[in-house]
Design a protein around this motif. Structure first.
Motif, mmCIF file in Angstrom:
data_model
loop_
_atom_site.group_PDB
_atom_site.id
_atom_site.type_symbol
_atom_site.label_atom_id
_atom_site.label_comp_id
_atom_site.label_asym_id
_atom_site.label_seq_id
_atom_site.Cartn_x
_atom_site.Cartn_y
_atom_site.Cartn_z
ATOM 1 N N ILE A 37 0.854 -1.181 0.000
ATOM 2 C CA ILE A 37 0.000 0.000 0.000
ATOM 3 C C ILE A 37 0.891 1.232 0.000
ATOM 4 O O ILE A 37 1.883 1.277 0.724
ATOM 5 C CB ILE A 37 -0.919 0.029 1.249
ATOM 6 N N LEU A 76 0.469 5.242 0.701
ATOM 7 C CA LEU A 76 -0.393 6.314 1.193
ATOM 8 C C LEU A 76 0.195 7.652 0.770
ATOM 9 O O LEU A 76 1.399 7.868 0.897
ATOM 10 C CB LEU A 76 -0.475 6.272 2.717
ATOM 11 N N SER A 122 -9.202 8.919 -3.035
ATOM 12 C CA SER A 122 -9.176 7.923 -4.099
ATOM 13 C C SER A 122 -8.406 6.695 -3.648
ATOM 14 O O SER A 122 -7.561 6.761 -2.761
ATOM 15 C CB SER A 122 -8.550 8.490 -5.380
ATOM 16 N N ALA A 123 -8.715 5.587 -4.291
ATOM 17 C CA ALA A 123 -7.985 4.332 -4.097
ATOM 18 C C ALA A 123 -7.878 3.674 -5.463
ATOM 19 O O ALA A 123 -8.875 3.558 -6.180
ATOM 20 C CB ALA A 123 -8.706 3.431 -3.106
ATOM 21 N N VAL A 137 -3.530 4.946 -1.991
ATOM 22 C CA VAL A 137 -4.682 5.528 -1.294
ATOM 23 C C VAL A 137 -4.382 6.966 -0.898
ATOM 24 O O VAL A 137 -3.397 7.248 -0.215
ATOM 25 C CB VAL A 137 -5.050 4.723 -0.023
ATOM 26 N N PRO A 188 -6.454 9.629 1.282
ATOM 27 C CA PRO A 188 -7.656 9.677 2.119
ATOM 28 C C PRO A 188 -8.505 10.921 1.897
ATOM 29 O O PRO A 188 -9.557 11.073 2.502
ATOM 30 C CB PRO A 188 -7.093 9.657 3.539
ATOM 31 N N ALA A 244 -9.710 7.904 5.629
ATOM 32 C CA ALA A 244 -9.867 6.523 5.158
ATOM 33 C C ALA A 244 -9.619 5.518 6.274
ATOM 34 O O ALA A 244 -8.835 5.759 7.188
ATOM 35 C CB ALA A 244 -8.914 6.248 3.998
ATOM 36 N N ILE A 272 -8.666 1.370 6.281
ATOM 37 C CA ILE A 272 -8.246 0.302 5.372
ATOM 38 C C ILE A 272 -8.131 -0.999 6.152
ATOM 39 O O ILE A 272 -7.438 -1.064 7.164
ATOM 40 C CB ILE A 272 -6.895 0.645 4.707
ATOM 41 N N VAL A 283 -10.793 -0.508 1.169
ATOM 42 C CA VAL A 283 -10.633 0.904 1.501
ATOM 43 C C VAL A 283 -12.010 1.529 1.634
ATOM 44 O O VAL A 283 -12.812 1.486 0.691
ATOM 45 C CB VAL A 283 -9.819 1.647 0.420
#
Length: 173
Positions: A105, A107, A115-116, A125, A127, A143, A145, A154
């Motif tokens: 992941i 961030l 968005s993811a 990701v 948030p 967000a 997760i 997500v």
């Protein structure tokens, strides 16, 4: 099956109250809490105890790192604000950095757009912003997760901690 849950916020731009509220709501209930920069708070503020935080372009305190890599029991999480990778124009540098960290992941913040999305094995990701949303979704969001051995889910939540179902994404690992 290992499961980890994390909470991610970004771009709070001086709103210490919402950072504190999210921290109090989730600390001890999730595996980690992240802030992706542009808090505009001092890096030595006690609010950061127990939060993984990076420096954004509006954080003039040099006490923050530009990037962090966190290893949970079932995922590697690469974290940055994004401005140093030119994400306003192109994703290549961010993607290459996340790959170099062998991230599951990545961030990031900076764009204020929740968005993811996936590129290869990596789930990216943002948030959104808990203070100043931009783009199509004009909701102040953070967000949550959930990471299992099979999926990464997500979800986005409003400042009053209500699920924002329109943006839910689930990815196979």
């Amino acid at each position: 099956m290992a499961t980890s849950t994390i909470v991610v916020m970004s771009d709070s731009h001086g709103d210490r109250k919402i950072v504190q509220e999210i921290k109090e709501r989730y600390q001890g209930k999730v595996d980690a809490i992240f802030h992706n920069g542009d808090s505009e708070l001092p890096s030595n503020d006690k609010i950061w105890d127990g939060i993984h935080v990076v420096r954004g372009n509006c954080d003039y305190d040099n006490g923050y790192p530009d990037t962090l890599v966190t290893h949970l029991n079932n995922a590697t999480i690469a974290q940055t604000h994004g401005h140093l990778y030119g994400i306003n124009f192109d994703w290549t540098r961010l993607e290459l950095w996340a790959q170099s960290e062998d991230a599951d992941i990545c961030l990031y913040g900076h764009l204020h757009r929740a968005s993811a999305w996936r590129n290869g094995k990596i789930i990216f990701v943002n948030p959104g912003s808990v203070l100043q949303p931009r783009g199509e979704v004009q909701e102040k969001l953070y967000a949550k997760i959930e990471i299992t051995d099979e999926t990464i889910k997500v979800e986005f939540y409003t400042r009053d901690h209500q699920l924002y179902p329109r943006l839910i994404q689930e990815f196979e690992r």
